[in-house]
Motif scaffolding. Sequence first.
Motif, mmCIF file in Angstrom:
data_model
loop_
_atom_site.group_PDB
_atom_site.id
_atom_site.type_symbol
_atom_site.label_atom_id
_atom_site.label_comp_id
_atom_site.label_asym_id
_atom_site.label_seq_id
_atom_site.Cartn_x
_atom_site.Cartn_y
_atom_site.Cartn_z
ATOM 1 N N VAL B 25 0.870 -1.188 0.000
ATOM 2 C CA VAL B 25 0.000 0.000 0.000
ATOM 3 C C VAL B 25 0.904 1.234 0.000
ATOM 4 O O VAL B 25 2.047 1.172 0.426
ATOM 5 N N MET B 27 1.021 5.090 1.459
ATOM 6 C CA MET B 27 0.346 6.042 2.341
ATOM 7 C C MET B 27 1.218 7.259 2.619
ATOM 8 O O MET B 27 2.436 7.191 2.577
ATOM 9 N N ASP B 51 -8.181 1.895 -0.597
ATOM 10 C CA ASP B 51 -7.600 0.918 0.334
ATOM 11 C C ASP B 51 -6.091 0.780 0.124
ATOM 12 O O ASP B 51 -5.367 0.375 1.028
ATOM 13 N N ARG B 52 -5.658 1.100 -1.084
ATOM 14 C CA ARG B 52 -4.237 0.901 -1.404
ATOM 15 C C ARG B 52 -3.455 2.214 -1.482
ATOM 16 O O ARG B 52 -2.235 2.217 -1.318
ATOM 17 N N ILE B 54 -3.456 5.759 0.203
ATOM 18 C CA ILE B 54 -4.108 6.210 1.432
ATOM 19 C C ILE B 54 -3.623 7.594 1.859
ATOM 20 O O ILE B 54 -2.436 7.779 2.155
ATOM 21 N N ASP B 55 -4.534 8.541 1.880
ATOM 22 C CA ASP B 55 -4.221 9.865 2.401
ATOM 23 C C ASP B 55 -4.162 9.816 3.916
ATOM 24 O O ASP B 55 -5.048 9.247 4.567
#
Lengths: 385, 325
Positions: B25, B27, B51-52, B54-55
């Motif tokens: 992911v 983020m 979902d992958r 991400i803020d």
Amino acid sequence: MEGLHHDTIVDGEEDDSPAKEQNVPVEEERVGDVRSEDFSEKQINRSLTPEERVNLYEQMARIRRFEERSLRSYQQGHIGGFLHLYIGQEAVAVGAVSVMGEDDHVITAYRDHGHALAVGMDMDECMAELYGKKTGCSKGKGGSMHFFAPDKNFWGGHGIVGGQTPLGLGIAYALKFNKKAGSCLCFMGDGATNQGPFYESLNLASLWNLPVVYIIENNGYSMGTAEARHSAGEPLARRGDMFDIDWSVSHGHDVYEVRHTINDALERAHNESRPSVLEIVTYRYRGHSVADPDQTYRSKEEIEEYKKSKDPINLYKEKLIAEGYLTEESALEIDRLAKEEADASAEFAQASPLPDPTELMDDIYWETDNPANKTSQGTMFFETP
Amino acid sequence: MATITYREALNQALSEEIERDDKVVLMGEEVAQFKGSYKVSEGMLEKFGSDRIIDTPISEAAFSGLAVGAAMMGMRPVVEFMFWSFCYVAFDQIFNNAANVRYMSGGLINVPIVFRGPANGGTNVGATHSHTPENFAANTPGIKVICPATPADAKGMLKSAIRDNDPVCVMENTILYNLQGEVPEENDFIIPLGKANVVREGSDLSIIAHGKSVHTALEVAQTLDETNKVSAEVVDLRSIRPLDTETILSSVRKTNRVLLVEENKPFCGVDAQIAFLIQDQAFDYLDAPIKRVSAIDAPQAYSKSLENAQIPNHDRVLRKAMELI
């Protein structure tokens, strides 16, 4: 009695703090009083089998005896560095771990021996770690503050106050990402509530609906600084409120109450994927670390008073005897076995080999430990034994 | 081969690895809706979902630590710092937790995580936004550190970093984000960590550099060739830890003269270690003392005129090179 003020009204002083809301135990108590609410009637405790009840007692006794034995070894010079003992707080770790399910995980701070034993780590590997031996749970590389057992969902053992609070969040995040109905119990002390990353973590926990349970084991002192001198705005758990996180304050000397409190939070985590902040009021009998002077910030009388009136092991023993699950004799026998086990762990640690200096270079990188699967090139280490 | 920018190369690396491994992911601040502060992750939210990609809030300690905790559980998070300078508020999570958990657990727990973002001066943003922490990141056993200087390296090395089972700090450079270069298109194009690159062959002098300094070194080598008939070899370290000591030493053995160039500050900078290595292992090959050009040893200045003088530039590097010839 400064350190116990969170649980006490000092004579002549009115407690009119705004904190006394519905989440706080209704009755105010003085040291020495015993609460009236009986948590043995709560569903989570009613369902306990006699064996499970006695097992809770055994676990607490084992932790107490392990800690006492490690103190002796420290005083004898077998253990170096810091030794932060859990004596007095046993019901918190034991009660909490006893309600965990298979996808629930634990992470804690540096006062970690109790949690380690509660999740099922062996006394031998724990004591050997304290002795800095090769047979220790971290091969002598972690020490007292850094026990780990990922196979038992136990993620340490972290030395920096509050440093584990984002890690606990990450464990909860990974569980949610992997669609597990589990949670992370992230233990911390009252001192850790004044570290910035804790608030960043609370914000994210609530914003992202993460199943993390922050458990503030409030023993009244952050090292030698009493709560009244380190924290504004009591109770500490109320700090969860500003992030819309459910919070509560409860007592840590009653293992049944701990079980009930934690179980509520676990259900919230499992069913609603929501965090909790639980302040569990407890007390440590020894110094912050055993090498620290203990009389500069609290009195002997204060410690004795707590031991006399709220010792979690004694209270539970009396309760079990009254309930007919335990006799004085069987309690003594449990205690004797715990002591024997602790003594044997010290013998095991003493007899174990020290790590070899060449082992300094193991366990640093996955890659250097797995040369057959190495993908990098070049020099990784610049000074080796 | 396609010609793409350094930025697009990073985007391709991230996208391919997110596609390849469902545990990866991305983020960080502004990586999703905003498409990345430097547009590195443009289009990824639409492609991979929230979902992958991400803020996060502006909470470096929490999201770095969260990612470390997730990595301990077997995920492979890529954490973007808007600037590496911001890692300072997450120091404990990176340099205590990510770096030490494996060791302190006796090897029971791995931390397969990437921390990435720009780490450079030269953009008039003042001292707080211009740190180059590759030296102290590399000072921490348990951490790997790379400084890709070209689009191909950015892609190939970031992919390696994401597949790596240890924590890797990827130090990029905002000034390089628009740099164009040829990048192999195949999905499995990777460049291993710890492999330096001789980007220009030469015989009279070795200029050893990393990050944007590699480009300054190449320009100086060109000038040396054109105006002074000096043949300079340029070695791009690419990776700080692990370090390709063999390529460094074999270049020194060939040219017998060394100039080290970095945008890091000098005291305990990366090149202090390189200089030690060379004198320790190739002392007899040296025909001159090792010379060095680094950032001027002051907090990074705001004013363009000051900062241009502060960061190793063509003229300063050339002057130092001439002292060696």
